[in-house]
Design an enzyme around this catalytic site. Sequence first.
Site, mmCIF file in Angstrom:
data_model
loop_
_atom_site.group_PDB
_atom_site.id
_atom_site.type_symbol
_atom_site.label_atom_id
_atom_site.label_comp_id
_atom_site.label_asym_id
_atom_site.label_seq_id
_atom_site.Cartn_x
_atom_site.Cartn_y
_atom_site.Cartn_z
ATOM 1 N N CYS A 79 0.843 -0.802 3.976
ATOM 2 C CA CYS A 79 1.222 -0.473 4.848
ATOM 3 C C CYS A 79 1.409 -2.495 5.647
ATOM 4 O O CYS A 79 -0.072 -2.714 5.286
ATOM 5 C CB CYS A 79 0.904 -0.136 6.365
ATOM 6 S SG CYS A 79 1.412 -0.270 7.777
ATOM 7 N N CYS A 82 0.238 -3.235 9.069
ATOM 8 C CA CYS A 82 -1.472 -3.179 8.728
ATOM 9 C C CYS A 82 -2.298 -4.176 9.104
ATOM 10 O O CYS A 82 -3.570 -4.402 9.002
ATOM 11 C CB CYS A 82 -1.606 -1.465 8.020
ATOM 12 S SG CYS A 82 -0.775 -0.453 8.113
#
Length: 322
Positions: A79, A82
């Site tokens: 991700c 993230c």
Amino acid sequence: MQPRNMSMSGVVDLAAVKAAGEAKQKAEQTRAEAARRGGTPAAGAGRVVLDVDEAGFEQDVLQRSAEVPVVIDFWADWCEPCKQLGPLLEKLAKEYAGRFVLAKVDVEANQLLFQQFGVQSIPAVFAVVAGQALPLFQGAAPEAQVRQVLDQLIEVAEQRFGIVGAPVEPGMEDEAEPAPRPAGPHDLALSAAHEALDRGDLGGAVQAYKNVLSDDPANVEAKIGLAQAELLRRVQGLDPQQVRKAAADAPGDVKAQIDAADLDLAGGHVEDAFGRLLDAVRRTAGEDRDAARVRLLELFDVVGPEDPRVMAARTALSRALF
């Protein structure tokens, strides 16, 4: 699942948390009980950034939330947002010096927590205060907006729940790293479990590994040993020819695919086992899908979390699910 940015303008109104009075009372009771026990700090107390898994969630998040607001960051290696939000949250956790604790949850390794919180996309940030789960925001966000949400959380934790956290001195985070685990009775139990597995006493090995994990839930060696013993016990009574024929004749039969995947892995065909169950997850739904997912996670434990084949399959599983 593709992470998406999301403005914090729609963040939940924390002042409207339901059952705040009951939660505050529970927090006070928890603190009083800790005081009666002599105020012994929980494992990791003094640390403001924690890696949390399903086994340690109750202690590291739920119990700790009676003393300090716990912010949960749901993230994954693949991700990209993230990678922006995670370091920012860690920096702020250290800067706020104990006014909140950051619990980092890898969604690929902790699918159950991911589902229980109803996370739709990552990064996703929640808080737990006095055992109450509060959604904060989704997606990466500018530092100023993150600070605003954290300040609101801390204010509500203090005013509504009477929870203020505990100051952490600069540098204490590094000093508070847990010491290496000393040898103890569970080491002897682990050796006994290995010996039972080596001599083919699968029932005894399973119970012995469970005994170790009851005392030391994070013991990776015991988790792998238990998964291996349970796999061997499952395939012990299977007819390989019959199982493989059933799986080939009925690709949609999840039970047949699960049995065949067990045989694949027991025979050393790791990619075949993972691929078979990933296919089952992709083309099923409901209880069948969940059964395939759970067995795949169990087979990940057999191989071990650091194996690159497990890492690749975890990523594929996350994408298939979300």
